[in-house]
Motif scaffolding. Structure first.
Motif, PDB file in Angstrom:
ATOM      1  N   LEU A 120       0.861  -1.180   0.000  1.00  0.00           N
ATOM      2  CA  LEU A 120       0.000   0.000   0.000  1.00  0.00           C
ATOM      3  C   LEU A 120       0.897   1.228   0.000  1.00  0.00           C
ATOM      4  CD1 LEU A 120      -2.848  -0.673   2.632  1.00  0.00           C
ATOM      5  CD2 LEU A 120      -2.936  -0.953   0.148  1.00  0.00           C
ATOM      6  N   VAL A 122       0.746   5.346   0.690  1.00  0.00           N
ATOM      7  CA  VAL A 122      -0.115   6.330   1.353  1.00  0.00           C
ATOM      8  C   VAL A 122       0.595   7.684   1.352  1.00  0.00           C
ATOM      9  CG1 VAL A 122      -1.372   6.927   3.463  1.00  0.00           C
ATOM     10  CG2 VAL A 122      -1.048   4.510   2.844  1.00  0.00           C
ATOM     11  N   VAL A 140      -5.729  12.557   2.347  1.00  0.00           N
ATOM     12  CA  VAL A 140      -5.003  11.283   2.241  1.00  0.00           C
ATOM     13  C   VAL A 140      -5.319  10.632   0.892  1.00  0.00           C
ATOM     14  CG1 VAL A 140      -4.646   8.979   3.220  1.00  0.00           C
ATOM     15  CG2 VAL A 140      -5.075  10.939   4.736  1.00  0.00           C
ATOM     16  N   GLU A 141      -4.253  10.237   0.200  1.00  0.00           N
ATOM     17  CA  GLU A 141      -4.369   9.428  -1.014  1.00  0.00           C
ATOM     18  C   GLU A 141      -3.681   8.095  -0.720  1.00  0.00           C
ATOM     19  OE1 GLU A 141      -5.806  10.327  -3.886  1.00  0.00           O
ATOM     20  OE2 GLU A 141      -6.188  12.440  -3.445  1.00  0.00           O
ATOM     21  N   ALA A 142      -4.361   7.000  -0.998  1.00  0.00           N
ATOM     22  CA  ALA A 142      -3.780   5.676  -0.784  1.00  0.00           C
ATOM     23  C   ALA A 142      -4.061   4.807  -2.006  1.00  0.00           C
ATOM     24  CB  ALA A 142      -4.339   5.029   0.474  1.00  0.00           C
ATOM     25  N   GLU A 143      -3.140   3.908  -2.270  1.00  0.00           N
ATOM     26  CA  GLU A 143      -3.260   3.069  -3.470  1.00  0.00           C
ATOM     27  C   GLU A 143      -2.621   1.716  -3.213  1.00  0.00           C
ATOM     28  OE1 GLU A 143      -2.737   4.691  -7.733  1.00  0.00           O
ATOM     29  OE2 GLU A 143      -0.790   3.804  -7.215  1.00  0.00           O
ATOM     30  N   SER A 144      -3.289   0.669  -3.649  1.00  0.00           N
ATOM     31  CA  SER A 144      -2.706  -0.663  -3.583  1.00  0.00           C
ATOM     32  C   SER A 144      -1.966  -0.957  -4.873  1.00  0.00           C
ATOM     33  CB  SER A 144      -3.794  -1.716  -3.358  1.00  0.00           C
ATOM     34  OG  SER A 144      -4.715  -1.706  -4.434  1.00  0.00           O
ATOM     35  N   ARG A 157      -7.593   2.964  -5.719  1.00  0.00           N
ATOM     36  CA  ARG A 157      -7.177   4.247  -5.124  1.00  0.00           C
ATOM     37  C   ARG A 157      -8.237   4.720  -4.115  1.00  0.00           C
ATOM     38  NH1 ARG A 157      -3.877   9.013  -6.475  1.00  0.00           N
ATOM     39  NH2 ARG A 157      -2.695   7.661  -7.883  1.00  0.00           N
ATOM     40  N   LEU A 178      -7.398   0.953   6.397  1.00  0.00           N
ATOM     41  CA  LEU A 178      -6.157   0.573   5.713  1.00  0.00           C
ATOM     42  C   LEU A 178      -5.711  -0.832   6.120  1.00  0.00           C
ATOM     43  CD1 LEU A 178      -4.126   3.913   5.952  1.00  0.00           C
ATOM     44  CD2 LEU A 178      -5.253   2.971   3.922  1.00  0.00           C
ATOM     45  N   VAL A 190       3.670  -0.923   3.903  1.00  0.00           N
ATOM     46  CA  VAL A 190       2.859   0.286   3.766  1.00  0.00           C
ATOM     47  C   VAL A 190       3.841   1.442   3.671  1.00  0.00           C
ATOM     48  CG1 VAL A 190       1.059   1.733   4.764  1.00  0.00           C
ATOM     49  CG2 VAL A 190       1.012  -0.742   5.141  1.00  0.00           C
ATOM     50  N   VAL A 192       4.671   5.229   3.376  1.00  0.00           N
ATOM     51  CA  VAL A 192       3.972   6.461   3.753  1.00  0.00           C
ATOM     52  C   VAL A 192       4.854   7.661   3.443  1.00  0.00           C
ATOM     53  CG1 VAL A 192       2.873   7.749   5.629  1.00  0.00           C
ATOM     54  CG2 VAL A 192       2.723   5.242   5.573  1.00  0.00           C
ATOM     55  N   THR A 223       0.213  13.339  -6.710  1.00  0.00           N
ATOM     56  CA  THR A 223      -0.833  12.307  -6.672  1.00  0.00           C
ATOM     57  C   THR A 223      -1.621  12.206  -7.966  1.00  0.00           C
ATOM     58  OG1 THR A 223      -2.429  13.860  -5.725  1.00  0.00           O
ATOM     59  CG2 THR A 223      -1.109  12.566  -4.177  1.00  0.00           C
TER      60      THR A 223
END
Length: 375
Positions: A120, A122, A140-144, A157, A178, A190, A192, A223
């Motif tokens: 992940l 983040v 917050v932007e998160a992506e797998s 996303r 998460l 993860v 970050v 992002t």
């Protein structure tokens, strides 16, 4: 590494055209460059015997990734006048290539998926007064993803924005979200990035199992690039690293080898296990040399060091093929995994070994022959 993503490739009947092409967009006149590159490969395939229908199917796919920015490439496969697979390459191929052959040339595509680490990414952005934590916002932007393939094919996303005044409480709920996401995708790490203060708030509120996987990174964190979130940082985090799943397989192999369990080493013994569909995971210290060839039959498990061996098994008119092509087909066809492990971590006899699905005390071990080029 699981090779199930290649299964559609082996549902088609050959011969196959396998094309590896640099389709990067970070140069002047990229469309013209791709067209010139494809023209040379098309002429090469024509000389090898590919017909117009096959070339037409390939041409429709060439450059179809024009909206993807930056450096990248395409791996395109066609057979019987139809497109079979079109895969994105996170890096341009070392050189453009086109091969028309009985088996698809899939190993370069496999190589670009290694080490296939799920993660992940983040990014936490904070906007507000420098001396106040009660005004402004946190975004917050998160992506797998699965590195490195996800640099050009990013995963799911997540977008999350809250007032900074509620960030401490919101970070707890987001942390559990998460954590569930990481468990579902089997994330090894993860990563970050972003604002230090807002990122620290989130990391301190992550569930314990997830916080142990956190890697903090610095540097620019855009992002909206059309590429993977934190792409430059992912390269430095994962360089030289094995996926946890593959590391577990290596440890199982070491344990079984020490105790005489279901595992084998050496090319001959490993090929014999592949013939029986006995291999759960193939372990290599290095990928097969281009000069190494194996004899194959029509079925994935029909491969051997000599033509005579396959004829003995009842295979009529075996073909001699590059070892890489034969091995990938055997692994996909028998649902076996591939693990490339440095010899410094595990020195395999002849550079090859296998975890077996079951033990076979009567299996013989043929003569030695290495995957590496002969010095």
């Amino acid at each position: 590494m699981r090779l199930s993503f290649l299964e559609p490739l082996y549902t088609a009947s050959g011969p196959f055209a396998s094309v590896y092409l640099d389709t990067s967009r970070d140069i002047a006149q990229p469309d013209r460059s791709v067209a010139l590159r494809w023209g040379r490969l098309r002429a090469d395939l024509t000389r090898q015997g590919a017909d117009r229908a096959l070339l037409g199917a390939l041409e429709e796919a060439v450059g179809a990734d024009a909206e993807l920015p930056g450096t990248h490439g395409q791996a395109i496969f066609a057979a019987s006048g139809s497109l079979v697979m079109d895969g994105e390459l996170p890096r341009p191929p070392a050189r453009d290539s086109a091969r028309y052959s009985t088996l698809p040339d899939a190993m370069p595509l496999v190589t670009q998926h290694l080490p296939e680490i799920p993660y992940l990414a983040v990014v936490v952005h904070y906007g507000g007064l420098p001396t106040a934590e009660t005004h402004g916002w946190v975004r917050v932007e998160a992506e797998s993803g699965t590195w490195p393939a996800s640099t050009v094919t990013p995963g799911e996303r997540l977008h999350h924005e809250v007032a900074v005044a509620s960030w401490h409480h919101s970070a707890v709920r987001l942390g559990h979200r998460l954590d569930a996401w990481a468990r579902r995708t089997h994330a090894d790490a993860v990563v970050v990035g972003g604002d230090a203060w807002a990122g620290n708030v989130l990391v301190r509120r992550l569930p314990h199992a997830l916080s142990g996987k956190v890697v903090r990174v610095g540097g620019p964190t855009p992002t909206d690039t059309g590429r993977a979130l934190l792409e430059p940082q992912l390269e430095s985090v994962f360089r030289g690293r094995m996926a946890a799943h593959d590391r577990d397989l290596v440890n199982i192999f070491i344990g079984r080898r020490a105790l005489g369990g279901p595992a084998t080493e050496g090319m001959g013994a490993t090929l014999a296990a592949l013939q029986r569909g006995q291999v759960a995971a193939l372990l290599l210290n290095h990928l097969p040399a281009a000069s190494l060839r194996l004899w194959t039959g029509p079925q994935p498990s029909q491969l051997a060091l000599t033509e005579e061996e396959l004829i003995t098994f009842g295979v009529r008119a075996p073909h001699e093929e590059p070892a890489a092509e034969a091995l990938v087909r055997a692994l996909v066809g028998t649902a076996a995994e591939l693990v490339v492990v440095p010899a410094d971590d595990l020195d395999l006899d002849e550079g090859v070994g296998a975890l077996l699905r079951y033990a076979d005390a009567n299996a013989d071990r043929p003569a030695r022959r290495d995957f590496a080029d002969t010095p």
